[in-house]
Design a protein around this motif. Structure first.
Motif, short mmCIF file in Angstrom:
data_model
loop_
_atom_site.label_atom_id
_atom_site.label_comp_id
_atom_site.label_asym_id
_atom_site.label_seq_id
_atom_site.Cartn_x
_atom_site.Cartn_y
_atom_site.Cartn_z
N LEU A 139 0.86 -1.18 0.00
CA LEU A 139 0.00 0.00 0.00
C LEU A 139 0.90 1.23 0.00
CD1 LEU A 139 -2.48 -1.27 2.75
CD2 LEU A 139 -2.58 -1.65 0.29
N SER A 142 0.25 4.61 2.16
CA SER A 142 0.46 4.59 3.62
C SER A 142 1.75 3.87 4.02
CB SER A 142 -0.73 3.91 4.31
OG SER A 142 -0.98 2.64 3.74
N LYS A 144 2.52 0.71 3.81
CA LYS A 144 2.14 -0.46 4.59
C LYS A 144 2.19 -1.71 3.73
CE LYS A 144 -0.94 1.79 7.95
NZ LYS A 144 -2.33 1.87 8.46
N ARG A 146 0.12 -5.29 3.42
CA ARG A 146 -1.08 -6.04 3.83
C ARG A 146 -0.80 -7.52 3.61
NH1 ARG A 146 -6.32 -3.53 1.73
NH2 ARG A 146 -5.88 -2.20 3.52
N HIS A 150 -4.09 -8.40 7.06
CA HIS A 150 -3.57 -7.59 8.17
C HIS A 150 -2.63 -6.52 7.64
CE1 HIS A 150 -5.07 -10.35 11.30
NE2 HIS A 150 -4.76 -11.31 10.46
N ASP A 151 -2.82 -5.27 8.07
CA ASP A 151 -1.96 -4.18 7.66
C ASP A 151 -0.76 -4.04 8.59
OD1 ASP A 151 -3.72 -3.73 5.68
OD2 ASP A 151 -4.41 -1.77 6.37
N GLN A 153 2.65 -1.66 9.32
CA GLN A 153 3.36 -0.42 9.03
C GLN A 153 4.84 -0.71 8.79
OE1 GLN A 153 1.82 2.87 8.91
NE2 GLN A 153 3.72 3.01 7.72
N TYR A 159 9.87 -0.71 3.00
CA TYR A 159 8.90 -0.71 1.90
C TYR A 159 9.61 -0.83 0.56
CZ TYR A 159 5.01 0.53 -1.09
OH TYR A 159 4.04 0.50 -2.06
#
Length: 227
Positions: A139, A142, A144, A146, A150-151, A153, A159
């Motif tokens: 994502l 944000s 994040k 998933r 479940h997300d 951070q 990332y």
């Protein structure tokens, strides 16, 4: 119950009724959790998993209508609404809240369990007809990850590392190749930076998805992502 015991979140401010529901459903093999305020439902679901929500329409904090509308903006959890008035069901149906079923009080526990079973069966049948969803999603807005719904951070570096591996699933990247791709500002970093990032990502994933390894180490070569 099957080998997977469904988890039911009971949102009901009448303590005696909540205990009766919880005790009965647990005796039938379900796992139950209870909140007694409407404004506790979404925070609880943000941190925990439930297969179905039993939602009383009249609660302090937020009423069931507001809770249901809020959840339907981002969640497809099955919802069975509990209401004290038969006439209210027509009103609720007219609001098109997206609830899966309605039960009027007073009710027999056996009927509640039958409705739960029927709802879960419908949801399972619908899900098996859907196209399989990817286990992991990135994502970007944000930063994040998933994983299985479940997300998680992530840091910016975590990332970028996952993005490289995700865009080239199954391809092996050396630590040097990963460093070049995630740090383009010529900062002084070492190969061990990648090991630290991978370790951190694995730890975050294991917190929501035990025993699942997504980033694989390839001896003397580097890392790859396999789902």
């Amino acid at each position: 119950m099957t080998e997977h015991s469904p988890t039911i979140l009971i949102a009901e401010d009448e303590q005696k009724l909540a205990r009766l529901l919880s005790n009965y459903l647990q005796a039938q093999g379900y796992q139950c959790h209870h909140v007694d305020r409407g404004d506790m439902v979404e925070p609880w679901l943000a941190d925990n998993h439930a297969d179905l929500l039993l939602l009383d329409i009249m609660m302090p904090g937020k009423d069931g209508v507001e809770v249901c509308r809020g959840l339907r903006e981002h969640s497809d959890i099955p919802i069975i609404i509990l209401t004290a008035r038969v006439q209210q069901v027509d009103e609720l149906l007219g609001l098109d809240l997206g609830a899966d079923d309605y039960i009027c009080k007073p009710f027999q526990m056996v009927n509640v369990e039958a409705r739960i079973r029927a709802t879960l069966r419908r949801v399972k049948r619908f899900q098996t007809q859907e196209q399989p969803r990817e286990l992991i999603e990135l994502l970007s807005d944000s930063i994040k990850l998933r994983v299985n719904g479940h997300d998680i951070q992530l840091t910016a570096s975590e990332y970028r590392l996952l993005e490289v591996l995700h865009n080239h699933k199954g391809q092996i990247f050396s630590r040097g190749q990963l460093l070049d791709r995630i740090h383009d500002d010529h900062r002084v970093v070492t190969d061990r930076t990648i090991d630290t990032l991978v370790k951190s990502i694995r730890k975050k994933i294991s917190a929501v998805y035990d025993d699942r390894v997504l980033i694989h180490s390839v001896y003397a070569m580097g890392y790859k992502l396999e789902i």
